[in-house]
Design a protein around this motif. Structure first.
Motif, short mmCIF file in Angstrom:
data_model
loop_
_atom_site.label_atom_id
_atom_site.label_comp_id
_atom_site.label_asym_id
_atom_site.label_seq_id
_atom_site.Cartn_x
_atom_site.Cartn_y
_atom_site.Cartn_z
N SER A 82 1.75 -6.84 6.61
CA SER A 82 0.84 -7.56 5.72
C SER A 82 1.16 -7.27 4.26
O SER A 82 1.14 -8.18 3.42
CB SER A 82 -0.62 -7.17 6.01
N HIS A 83 1.46 -6.01 3.95
CA HIS A 83 1.86 -5.65 2.59
C HIS A 83 3.10 -6.43 2.16
O HIS A 83 3.18 -6.94 1.04
CB HIS A 83 2.12 -4.14 2.49
N SER A 84 4.06 -6.53 3.07
CA SER A 84 5.30 -7.24 2.78
C SER A 84 5.04 -8.72 2.53
O SER A 84 5.57 -9.31 1.58
CB SER A 84 6.27 -7.05 3.95
N VAL A 106 -6.01 -13.51 -3.51
CA VAL A 106 -5.48 -12.95 -2.26
C VAL A 106 -6.18 -11.63 -1.98
O VAL A 106 -6.25 -10.76 -2.86
CB VAL A 106 -3.95 -12.73 -2.35
N VAL A 107 -6.70 -11.49 -0.76
CA VAL A 107 -7.37 -10.25 -0.36
C VAL A 107 -6.59 -9.60 0.77
O VAL A 107 -6.30 -10.22 1.79
CB VAL A 107 -8.82 -10.53 0.11
N LEU A 108 -6.25 -8.34 0.57
CA LEU A 108 -5.54 -7.54 1.56
C LEU A 108 -6.43 -6.36 1.94
O LEU A 108 -6.87 -5.61 1.08
CB LEU A 108 -4.21 -7.05 1.00
N VAL A 109 -6.70 -6.21 3.23
CA VAL A 109 -7.54 -5.10 3.71
C VAL A 109 -6.70 -4.19 4.61
O VAL A 109 -6.11 -4.65 5.59
CB VAL A 109 -8.76 -5.63 4.48
N GLY A 110 -6.65 -2.93 4.26
CA GLY A 110 -5.92 -1.97 5.08
C GLY A 110 -4.48 -1.78 4.64
O GLY A 110 -4.07 -2.25 3.57
N ASP A 111 -3.70 -1.09 5.49
CA ASP A 111 -2.34 -0.70 5.11
C ASP A 111 -1.28 -1.13 6.12
O ASP A 111 -0.29 -0.42 6.34
CB ASP A 111 -2.28 0.82 4.90
N ASP A 112 -1.49 -2.28 6.75
CA ASP A 112 -0.48 -2.79 7.68
C ASP A 112 0.80 -3.10 6.91
O ASP A 112 0.77 -3.90 5.97
CB ASP A 112 -1.01 -4.06 8.36
N LYS A 124 2.80 -13.08 -3.66
CA LYS A 124 2.50 -12.83 -5.08
C LYS A 124 3.71 -13.14 -5.96
O LYS A 124 3.59 -13.80 -7.00
CB LYS A 124 2.07 -11.37 -5.28
N LYS A 125 4.87 -12.72 -5.50
CA LYS A 125 6.10 -12.98 -6.25
C LYS A 125 6.36 -14.48 -6.37
O LYS A 125 6.71 -14.99 -7.44
CB LYS A 125 7.28 -12.29 -5.58
N ALA A 126 6.18 -15.20 -5.27
CA ALA A 126 6.40 -16.65 -5.27
C ALA A 126 5.43 -17.35 -6.21
O ALA A 126 5.81 -18.29 -6.93
CB ALA A 126 6.25 -17.20 -3.85
#
Length: 291
Positions: A47-49, A38-44, A55-57
């Motif tokens: 999106s973080h949520s 999983v790739v997350l870009v930025g601090d939205d 990830k938890k699932a």
């Protein structure tokens, strides 16, 4: 009589238990550890949520989740380089780049760079194309979850009039195709549709995915219809609500999904299902190569 509430949360729990069992078998008998990058870009914040929930699932289902978080200054070339690495890494079975991306990164280029064999979001044009012509493919997670919710009701879909309000590439368009494959009659509505309520009142199954809070009132719904609310909107009060006016529509529908706790948990569940499916295919290929 009030509608039966379709609890996506309960159905997701049931399906995730089965997925966890299949993951355990795959690890024990085939020595394959299902892995999602999983790739997350930025601090939205949203999106973080979403990424945190995914990830938890994954962890609860026994799926390995490799999360990489980059600042919004990441270049498109750098992101494409990471995707290329994940594509070539045989230990990784699914790749998910959380959308939306910063404006300087072209989302379509990123989606198309992901190998169709690892596109567990089901967004790649090849997977969408295969789905259109009923070939084996990864199905977009939200439409897949909606279909599973309807199937759980044990009602016949054949011949039903399914009306989709919304035409996004992620939900609206593919969900209509999924129900067409189930022999339903499909009508699409959108922002340019005239006399919307006259059309939606014809729906046996009404799927609303436009992102407009409380758009659909009871006057838009036929008595006894099944109503699936995909929208997630935050009101000024901070409260979450869907695209459907839940309290009034539930008095007219036969079944209805709540927001939250409806479609959302099923979307993540089908992501797990797609990742498992990818790992199972890899295990099958390994056996074939050995033989």
């Amino acid at each position: 009589m009030s509608a039966v509430i379709i609890s996506g949360k309960e159905l997701a729990t049931e399906k995730r238990t089965f997925i966890k069992e299949q993951v355990t078998k795959l690890r024990q008998f085939d020595a394959v550890q299902p892995t999602l990058a999983v790739v997350l870009v930025g601090d939205d914040p949203a999106s973080h949520s979403y990424v945190k929930a995914k990830k938890k699932a994954c962890e609860e289902a026994g799926i390995n989740c490799l999360l990489e978080h980059y600042p919004s200054t990441l270049t498109q070339e750098e992101l494409l380089s990471r995707i290329d690495y994940f594509n070539r890494n045989e230990e990784i079975h699914g790749i998910l780049v959380q959308l939306p991306l910063p404006k300087h990164i072209h989302e379509n280029s990123i989606i198309e760079a992901i190998s169709p064999e690892k596109d567990v979001d089901g967004f790649h044009p090849i997977n969408i194309g295969k789905m259109m012509i009923n070939q084996d493919s990864f199905i977009p997670c939200t439409p897949y979850g909606i279909l599973e919710m309807i199937r759980s009701l044990n009602v016949s879909i054949t011949g039903k009039h399914v009306i989709v309000v919304g035409r996004s590439n992620i939900v609206g368009k593919p969900v209509g195709q999924l129900f067409l494959k189930e022999d339903a009659t499909i009508t699409y509505c959108h922002s340019k549709t005239k006399n919307l309520s006259d059309i939606t009142r014809q729906a046996d199954i009404l799927i609303v995915a436009v992102g407009r809070a409380n758009l659909i009132s009871s006057s838009y719904v036929k008595e006894g219809a099944i109503v699936i609310d995909v929208g997630v909107n935050r009101l000024e009060s901070g409260k979450l609500c869907g695209d459907v006016q839940f309290d009034s529509v539930k008095e007219k529908a036969s079944y209805i999904t709540p927001v939250p706790g409806g479609v959302g948990p099923m979307t993540i569940t089908m992501l797990l299902q797609n990742t498992l499916q990818s790992a199972q295919k890899k295990a099958s290929q390994n056996k074939t190569n050995i033989l």
